[in-house]
Scaffold this motif. Sequence first.
Motif, PDB file in Angstrom:
ATOM      1  N   ASN A  51       0.837  -1.195   0.000  1.00  0.00           N
ATOM      2  CA  ASN A  51       0.000   0.000   0.000  1.00  0.00           C
ATOM      3  C   ASN A  51       0.873   1.246   0.000  1.00  0.00           C
ATOM      4  O   ASN A  51       1.627   1.501   0.937  1.00  0.00           O
ATOM      5  CB  ASN A  51      -0.910   0.002   1.235  1.00  0.00           C
ATOM      6  N   THR A  52       0.767   2.053  -1.078  1.00  0.00           N
ATOM      7  CA  THR A  52       1.496   3.327  -1.136  1.00  0.00           C
ATOM      8  C   THR A  52       0.631   4.496  -0.676  1.00  0.00           C
ATOM      9  O   THR A  52       1.081   5.640  -0.680  1.00  0.00           O
ATOM     10  CB  THR A  52       1.969   3.617  -2.568  1.00  0.00           C
ATOM     11  N   GLY A  53      -0.613   4.228  -0.313  1.00  0.00           N
ATOM     12  CA  GLY A  53      -1.564   5.280   0.020  1.00  0.00           C
ATOM     13  C   GLY A  53      -2.556   5.502  -1.101  1.00  0.00           C
ATOM     14  O   GLY A  53      -3.748   5.685  -0.861  1.00  0.00           O
ATOM     15  N   THR A  54      -2.063   5.488  -2.345  1.00  0.00           N
ATOM     16  CA  THR A  54      -2.955   5.660  -3.502  1.00  0.00           C
ATOM     17  C   THR A  54      -2.935   4.456  -4.445  1.00  0.00           C
ATOM     18  O   THR A  54      -3.696   4.428  -5.407  1.00  0.00           O
ATOM     19  CB  THR A  54      -2.579   6.922  -4.297  1.00  0.00           C
ATOM     20  N   VAL A  55      -2.060   3.477  -4.178  1.00  0.00           N
ATOM     21  CA  VAL A  55      -1.997   2.266  -5.002  1.00  0.00           C
ATOM     22  C   VAL A  55      -1.898   1.045  -4.093  1.00  0.00           C
ATOM     23  O   VAL A  55      -1.050   0.999  -3.196  1.00  0.00           O
ATOM     24  CB  VAL A  55      -0.781   2.281  -5.960  1.00  0.00           C
ATOM     25  N   SER A  69      -1.877  -7.544  -9.623  1.00  0.00           N
ATOM     26  CA  SER A  69      -3.139  -6.815  -9.685  1.00  0.00           C
ATOM     27  C   SER A  69      -2.998  -5.542  -8.862  1.00  0.00           C
ATOM     28  O   SER A  69      -2.251  -5.501  -7.874  1.00  0.00           O
ATOM     29  CB  SER A  69      -4.289  -7.676  -9.153  1.00  0.00           C
ATOM     30  N   HIS A  70      -3.726  -4.489  -9.268  1.00  0.00           N
ATOM     31  CA  HIS A  70      -3.596  -3.188  -8.614  1.00  0.00           C
ATOM     32  C   HIS A  70      -4.965  -2.540  -8.462  1.00  0.00           C
ATOM     33  O   HIS A  70      -5.877  -2.751  -9.268  1.00  0.00           O
ATOM     34  CB  HIS A  70      -2.714  -2.240  -9.429  1.00  0.00           C
ATOM     35  N   LEU A  71      -5.064  -1.710  -7.434  1.00  0.00           N
ATOM     36  CA  LEU A  71      -6.202  -0.818  -7.254  1.00  0.00           C
ATOM     37  C   LEU A  71      -5.628   0.585  -7.084  1.00  0.00           C
ATOM     38  O   LEU A  71      -4.791   0.812  -6.201  1.00  0.00           O
ATOM     39  CB  LEU A  71      -7.024  -1.220  -6.031  1.00  0.00           C
ATOM     40  N   VAL A  72      -6.065   1.525  -7.952  1.00  0.00           N
ATOM     41  CA  VAL A  72      -5.404   2.822  -8.054  1.00  0.00           C
ATOM     42  C   VAL A  72      -6.407   3.954  -7.831  1.00  0.00           C
ATOM     43  O   VAL A  72      -7.448   4.017  -8.493  1.00  0.00           O
ATOM     44  CB  VAL A  72      -4.741   2.991  -9.442  1.00  0.00           C
ATOM     45  N   PRO A  85       0.781   0.603 -14.723  1.00  0.00           N
ATOM     46  CA  PRO A  85      -0.499   0.764 -14.030  1.00  0.00           C
ATOM     47  C   PRO A  85      -0.475   1.700 -12.830  1.00  0.00           C
ATOM     48  O   PRO A  85      -1.519   2.220 -12.446  1.00  0.00           O
ATOM     49  CB  PRO A  85      -0.854  -0.661 -13.604  1.00  0.00           C
ATOM     50  N   THR A  86       0.680   1.921 -12.221  1.00  0.00           N
ATOM     51  CA  THR A  86       0.711   2.787 -11.046  1.00  0.00           C
ATOM     52  C   THR A  86       0.960   4.256 -11.388  1.00  0.00           C
ATOM     53  O   THR A  86       0.927   5.116 -10.508  1.00  0.00           O
ATOM     54  CB  THR A  86       1.797   2.313 -10.061  1.00  0.00           C
ATOM     55  N   ALA A  87       1.200   4.557 -12.666  1.00  0.00           N
ATOM     56  CA  ALA A  87       1.453   5.938 -13.079  1.00  0.00           C
ATOM     57  C   ALA A  87       0.173   6.766 -12.969  1.00  0.00           C
ATOM     58  O   ALA A  87      -0.922   6.296 -13.271  1.00  0.00           O
ATOM     59  CB  ALA A  87       1.965   5.982 -14.510  1.00  0.00           C
ATOM     60  N   THR A 111      -9.448   2.699 -10.178  1.00  0.00           N
ATOM     61  CA  THR A 111      -9.176   1.782 -11.290  1.00  0.00           C
ATOM     62  C   THR A 111      -8.615   0.464 -10.761  1.00  0.00           C
ATOM     63  O   THR A 111      -7.670   0.459  -9.966  1.00  0.00           O
ATOM     64  CB  THR A 111      -8.186   2.403 -12.279  1.00  0.00           C
ATOM     65  N   HIS A 112      -9.217  -0.622 -11.213  1.00  0.00           N
ATOM     66  CA  HIS A 112      -8.734  -1.963 -10.861  1.00  0.00           C
ATOM     67  C   HIS A 112      -8.076  -2.588 -12.078  1.00  0.00           C
ATOM     68  O   HIS A 112      -8.714  -2.782 -13.116  1.00  0.00           O
ATOM     69  CB  HIS A 112      -9.889  -2.843 -10.387  1.00  0.00           C
TER      70      HIS A 112
END
Length: 269
Positions: A51-55, A69-72, A85-87, A111-112
């Motif tokens: 967890n980066t806070g936003t990703v 997999s990511h949630l952004v 995907p994390t940009a 965004t998933h």
Amino acid sequence: MNNLKKIMYGVTVALGSMVIGQAAQAALITEWTLEATAAFVDEEPAAAVTNTGTVLSWGTPANPENQQSHLVLSDQNFVADVNNPTAGSTGVTTVTGLVTNGPAKDAATLTHYNNVITGDSLTSVTIEDSVVMTPTMPAGSSLPAVEFDLFVVFEETLNAEPCANPLGDPCADIYALTNPENLSFSFIIDEYKYTVTLDLGALDNLDADDCASVGLAPGCRGFAAAEDGFTTLQTQVNVTAMRISEPAILGLLGMSLVGIGVMRRRVRS
């Protein structure tokens, strides 16, 4: 007087509405700027999710792109990029020119990136939100921040039949919001009650099988994310206002003062 206003504001938030007493001439505020700050917290299982806070990122890649997999979290200008995907992630969204009783405007995005993975997966996360409203027509000072949490549960489906939702190849992952009542808040300035509502767009009533897959009762609200691709939830926000009578304003002020009295008694005890 300013301290009293702040106390009244805090008490009425706890009651589900905010009262701001102003001596200025009663006039409808017709335009606003909204600034929302959001962050992921309390992700589960914490040991398996970065967890980066936003990703949020999870899973061992099992796909040609070698992607987790990511949630952004991002703003209304976000453009999804499967190769990076994390940009573009950001926790701050600013919406200008928000017209009272006017059309909704685009706000934050979620965004998933649903890639084929193995290993442990995200099961739940909280999105902490803080919203500051600033009147711009006529211009005025920013209101105190309104803070609330959105609780999200998630089901990483197995890519094999049978599945709760057939969207994708072959099974969609399921997101659901457990507290949709937190999608709006109200406050009073002079003779007007303003309501700010967040519309989650693709968020809909899921069918019984989808809800059951995330441990919720039928009629839960959420969305399905197709496998091996990305799904962006574009939120929108709008502000509505209605004029209220003076007795109603005095009634809400009275409730605030009662709340202040209770708080003071508790402090003394």
